[in-house]
Scaffold this active site. Structure first.
Site, PDB file in Angstrom:
ATOM      1  NE  ARG A 219       9.423  -0.710  14.717  1.00  0.00           N
ATOM      2  CZ  ARG A 219       8.968  -0.776  13.458  1.00  0.00           C
ATOM      3  NH1 ARG A 219       8.611   0.313  12.819  1.00  0.00           N
ATOM      4  NH2 ARG A 219       8.862  -1.935  12.840  1.00  0.00           N
TER       5      ARG A 219
ATOM      6  CE1 TYR B 191       5.397   1.475  12.906  1.00  0.00           C
ATOM      7  CE2 TYR B 191       4.432  -0.642  13.469  1.00  0.00           C
ATOM      8  CZ  TYR B 191       5.136   0.142  12.595  1.00  0.00           C
ATOM      9  OH  TYR B 191       5.571  -0.397  11.418  1.00  0.00           O
ATOM     10  CD1 TRP B 192       0.964   0.455  13.048  1.00  0.00           C
ATOM     11  CD2 TRP B 192      -0.569   1.912  12.331  1.00  0.00           C
ATOM     12  NE1 TRP B 192       1.274   0.787  11.739  1.00  0.00           N
ATOM     13  CE2 TRP B 192       0.347   1.670  11.272  1.00  0.00           C
ATOM     14  CE3 TRP B 192      -1.624   2.803  12.107  1.00  0.00           C
ATOM     15  CZ2 TRP B 192       0.239   2.289  10.026  1.00  0.00           C
ATOM     16  CZ3 TRP B 192      -1.731   3.417  10.862  1.00  0.00           C
ATOM     17  CH2 TRP B 192      -0.806   3.150   9.847  1.00  0.00           C
TER      18      TRP B 192
ATOM     19  CG  ASP C 145       2.446  -3.511  11.060  1.00  0.00           C
ATOM     20  OD1 ASP C 145       1.601  -3.269  10.174  1.00  0.00           O
ATOM     21  OD2 ASP C 145       3.658  -3.563  10.839  1.00  0.00           O
TER      22      ASP C 145
ATOM     23  N   GLY D 174      -2.046  -3.475   7.652  1.00  0.00           N
ATOM     24  CA  GLY D 174      -1.299  -2.226   7.490  1.00  0.00           C
ATOM     25  C   GLY D 174      -1.158  -1.472   8.800  1.00  0.00           C
TER      26      GLY D 174
ATOM     27  CD1 TRP E 216       0.390   0.030   3.132  1.00  0.00           C
ATOM     28  CD2 TRP E 216      -1.733   0.593   3.521  1.00  0.00           C
ATOM     29  NE1 TRP E 216       0.266   0.287   4.471  1.00  0.00           N
ATOM     30  CE2 TRP E 216      -1.029   0.640   4.747  1.00  0.00           C
ATOM     31  CE3 TRP E 216      -3.079   0.909   3.530  1.00  0.00           C
ATOM     32  CZ2 TRP E 216      -1.646   0.994   5.951  1.00  0.00           C
ATOM     33  CZ3 TRP E 216      -3.688   1.264   4.739  1.00  0.00           C
ATOM     34  CH2 TRP E 216      -2.984   1.304   5.919  1.00  0.00           C
TER      35      TRP E 216
ATOM     36  CD  GLU F 229       7.226   4.434  10.162  1.00  0.00           C
ATOM     37  OE1 GLU F 229       8.332   4.663  10.710  1.00  0.00           O
ATOM     38  OE2 GLU F 229       6.759   3.294  10.014  1.00  0.00           O
TER      39      GLU F 229
HETATM   40  C1  GLC Z   1       4.756  -0.969   8.757  1.00  0.00           C
HETATM   41  C2  GLC Z   1       3.380  -0.341   8.719  1.00  0.00           C
HETATM   42  C3  GLC Z   1       2.751  -0.630   7.381  1.00  0.00           C
HETATM   43  C4  GLC Z   1       3.655  -0.126   6.284  1.00  0.00           C
HETATM   44  C5  GLC Z   1       5.071  -0.672   6.425  1.00  0.00           C
HETATM   45  C6  GLC Z   1       6.031  -0.016   5.470  1.00  0.00           C
HETATM   46  O1  GLC Z   1       4.688  -2.317   8.668  1.00  0.00           O
HETATM   47  O2  GLC Z   1       2.586  -0.812   9.733  1.00  0.00           O
HETATM   48  O3  GLC Z   1       1.490  -0.016   7.264  1.00  0.00           O
HETATM   49  O4  GLC Z   1       3.134  -0.482   5.061  1.00  0.00           O
HETATM   50  O5  GLC Z   1       5.544  -0.458   7.721  1.00  0.00           O
HETATM   51  O6  GLC Z   1       5.949   1.357   5.552  1.00  0.00           O
END
Ligand code: GLC
Length: 725
Positions: free
Chosen positions: A209, A366-367, A173, A171, A38, A410
């Site tokens: 992370r 991160y997420w 993670d 996406g 993506w 990022e």
């Molecule tokens: C991490 C992110 C993912 C992204 C990747 C590369 O895995 O969670 O969304 O595509 O990094 O940037």
């Protein structure tokens, strides 16, 4: 191209060029050294504005690694970069699958399918879309094969919802949504294949992370896939992680819309993506909607339950147009609350990835809390799709200001904006480029339409020339008119979103009555308005409705700019005199001060309308007068009793909206053109700064202005003249 953003656009392009490998874009210089699924789609969207050839190459390179069963892998490895990432091909061992390509090294999972959206964008943004057609013809069957794979292999019960089988496929993670399903996987360390994390070797703080426990589970799942030789049926039988995710399914749904349009462009049948899209939209709004929670949730196919967790992923059905109106309304209320940083809250950015009020929210991990540009880029479009323009603008404001102020990172701290993760991140740069272009695109189309219609209208036109007069004493007319305008506000203005439903308004009995009342203005004596508040309210409301009246009378489609002299030639007769919107604004409400674009004062020395001039000038009226366009303040009705409070609220709202960007790191402030056009009304440049300072809610922004007020650089934002429809 905007002068203001030109430097930053250049920076963004340089980042994309720096991350270009020769055939695709890596997400970041060192942390992610290969091609990600993506990420590539987003990079192509950014490039589509200035380098069609590379945007096409990006997508085609990715599809060169498509599996024969249609799966588009999450990572395509660059053989020259091996040794810097985990897991790499030696770990994935995708050669165990008969479907994996033999000439490309890939991972064995997929990602949210943004590619159709990117392909359509490449076509739309190309200088000569015609030249992109052959690309669309080549890529369409591959896109179709990808979607067919998802519906065939990931939706065994043909529900219209596809599942992901690894958190990396989402996406997002280490989203808190995966905590419960992952916690149910018991890990026997002894039987887990040995591995070394490489993501912590790039100077990134481990606290930002995923944890080691998460990684064990990621590895466990990959190992399981290898054992199943990537056979989807066997995986489905054994995999403890099978989730129908609203983010993945919303993107799929939105991608189907792009596929339909691509099919139409190349003359193929849109039947397939059309029916997929409908089915998925329906399933999202039925199965993934959690009524009590008021959000869309992920559905865990193992436990047979929705996972009630408040992440930004739950808002993504807005992007796909999959939410029903009532659902959208509830999502909006959640999204625009302290949980996700509400409008004018201050000291936060819109919108964090996870509810800031929840235990476990982490502003830098991160997420699990920070702001991500790609998610918000989709959400801004989703909010716009449902008409939440003000919120969409505020999201847009943060999408622009975060990279400008803190670098093209990022992800970003949800409270103070600090950039985290990798620097020079590709999708942050690419989507910034897209956003700035989107601004200017809309202006281009306004221009074209304007040219077409130009010259058609000439001379003054009186809008209140109807024969039907109101059955009312002229002295009572003002009160009745104000009452009627308030009804128009209640029924047809959306004050939260700053929008007017012009079509419904035009057909309504309330508006017919408004017109009759304005006919009565011909016999009205404005001198009967007593007191400053009554005059302010009367003229402000009348300005806003003469604009609405002219918009519907002239059938304005996209922008008041379609009509030359829109604000000068369309008038109401009030008593013996004529008043255009400009006369009301510059003549009365601004105290007969000449407009910035005009050489003369509106009322000459002997003009009888001078009797109506209102002084002293209150600059807050600029946040109440609505010129029918998106960059104006949101429309409202102003009440005699509380007009001062309302003006105060309007000013506060405006100063804290996307029309004022305070950029401490850049040493400057970007402002709505209103502050340039009417600088004198505020008392000059330094008073503009004082004014903004007084209304800002963000203490850091205030602090910056306080310390730098003498040397502050002001730049002005593009004014969006698109209709506030
Ligand atoms: C991490 C992110 C993912 C992204 C990747 C590369 O895995 O969670 O969304 O595509 O990094 O940037």
């Amino acid at each position: 191209m905007s002068r203001i953003f030109a430097d930053y656009m250049e920076r963004a392009r340089r980042i994309l060029e720096g991350n270009w490998t020769g055939s695709s874009t890596k997400p970041a210089p060192s942390l992610y050294p290969h091609q990600w699924n993506w990420d590539s789609g987003f990079a192509a969207i950014g490039r589509s504005h200035y380098d069609t050839a590379r945007a096409i190459q990006e997508i085609e390179t990715l599809f060169d690694a498509q599996w024969s069963n249609g799966m588009l892998p999450q990572i395509v490895f660059d053989p020259n970069e091996l040794g810097n990432y985990f897991p790499e091909p030696d770990f994935w061992q995708t050669g165990r699958s008969p479907h994996a390509p033999s000439v490309k090294l890939t991972s064995g999972i997929t990602m949210p399918p943004v590619q159709a959206i990117a392909a359509e964008k490449i076509y739309q943004n190309a200088r000569q879309p015609r030249i992109v057609r052959p690309f669309l013809e080549r890529i369409y069957p591959k896109l179709l094969a990808l979607h067919a794979y998802l519906y065939r292999e990931r939706d065994p019960d043909q529900e219209g919802l596809v599942y992901i089988r690894h958190p990396w496929e989402s996406g997002i993670d280490n989203s808190p949504t995966w905590d419960i399903p992952l916690s149910k996987i018991t890990i026997d360390k002894a039987s887990l294949p040995p591995y070394t994390r490489r993501d912590l070797e790039h100077g990134v703080d481990p606290k930002m992370r995923p944890s080691d426990d998460d990684y064990d589970r990621y590895v466990y799942l990959v190992d399981l896939f290898r054992q199943c030789n990537y056979d989807e049926f066997r995986i489905r039988e054994r995999c403890p992680f099978l989730i129908q995710d609203p983010l993945f399914n919303s993107i799929l749904c939105r991608a189907n819309e792009s596929l339909v349009r691509i099919a139409n462009i190349i003359g193929d049948s849109p039947e397939m993506p059309l029916s997929w899209g409908r089915k998925t939209a329906e399933a999202v709004r039925k199965k993934l909607w959690h009524g009590e929670h008021g959000m869309f949730d992920a559905y865990d196919l193992i436990s047979g339950q929705l996972i009630e967790v408040d992440t930004a992923a739950g808002f993504l059905p807005l992007y796909a147009g999959a939410a029903k109106r009532e659902q959208a309304e509830r999502l909006y209320n959640r999204l625009n609350s302290a949980s996700f940083c509400s409008l004018h809250q201050g000291n936060c950015f819109t919108i964090p990835n996870y509810d800031t009020q929840k235990q476990g929210f982490d502003r830098s991990n991160y997420w699990r809390g920070p702001i991500w540009i790609n998610i918000n880029w989709m959400l801004a479009q989703g909010l716009r799709r449902y008409g939440y323009t003000v919120k969409a603008d505020s999201l847009q404001k943060d999408l622009l200001q975060l990279p400008i102020r803190f670098g093209f990172h990022e992800y970003f701290d949800s409270f103070d904006g600090t950039g985290y993760g990798s620097e020079d991140f590709s999708w942050t740069a690419a989507l910034f480029i897209d956003l700035v272009h989107e601004f200017y695109e809309s202006e281009k189309s306004v221009g074209t339409f304007k040219r077409r219609i130009k010259g058609f209208f000439a001379g003054d036109t009186i809008l209140n020339n109807g024969s039907e007069m109101p059955d009312i004493d002229p002295d009572k007319l003002a009160g009745e008119l104000m009452h009627n305008i308030r009804m128009l506000r209640d029924k047809f203005y959306d004050t939260n979103r700053g929008l007017v439903d012009y079509d419904r308004l035009n057909d309504s009995p309330e508006f017919q009555h408004y017109r009759i009342l304005t006919n009565g203005l011909r016999e009205f004596r404005p001198s009967c308005l007593m007191g400053r508040r009554a005059k302010l309210a009367f003229w402000t409301n009348l300005y806003n409705t003469i604009v609405v009246d002219a918009i519907v009378t002239l059938g304005v489609k996209q922008s008041v700019k379609e009509v030359p002299e829109f604000f000068r030639k369309w008038k109401y007769r009030i008593g013996p005199s004529l008043f255009s919107a400009d006369d009301i604004e510059h003549g009365i409400l601004r105290g007969n001060v000449r407009a910035w674009f005009y050489p003369f004062r509106p009322f000459s020395p002997r003009d009888p309308r001078r009797a109506m001039i209102l002084t002293p000038l209150d600059p807050r009226i600029h946040f109440a007068l609505v010129c029918g366009s998106r960059s104006c303040a949101p429309i409202d009705y102003y009440d005699v009793e509380c007009i001062y409070d309302q003006l105060e609220a309007a000013a506060k709202s405006f100063v804290n909206s996307s029309e004022v960007l305070v950029l401490p790191e850049e040493g400057k402030v970007l402002l709505s053109e209103i502050f340039r056009w009417y600088e004198k009304d505020f008392g000059g440049k330094s008073s503009v700064i004082d004014f903004i300072f007084d209304y800002l809610v963000d203490e850091k922004a205030q602090g910056f202005i306080r310390e730098n007020s003498a040397s502050l650089k002001l730049e002005y934002l593009h004014y969006d003249w698109n209709l506030n429809r």
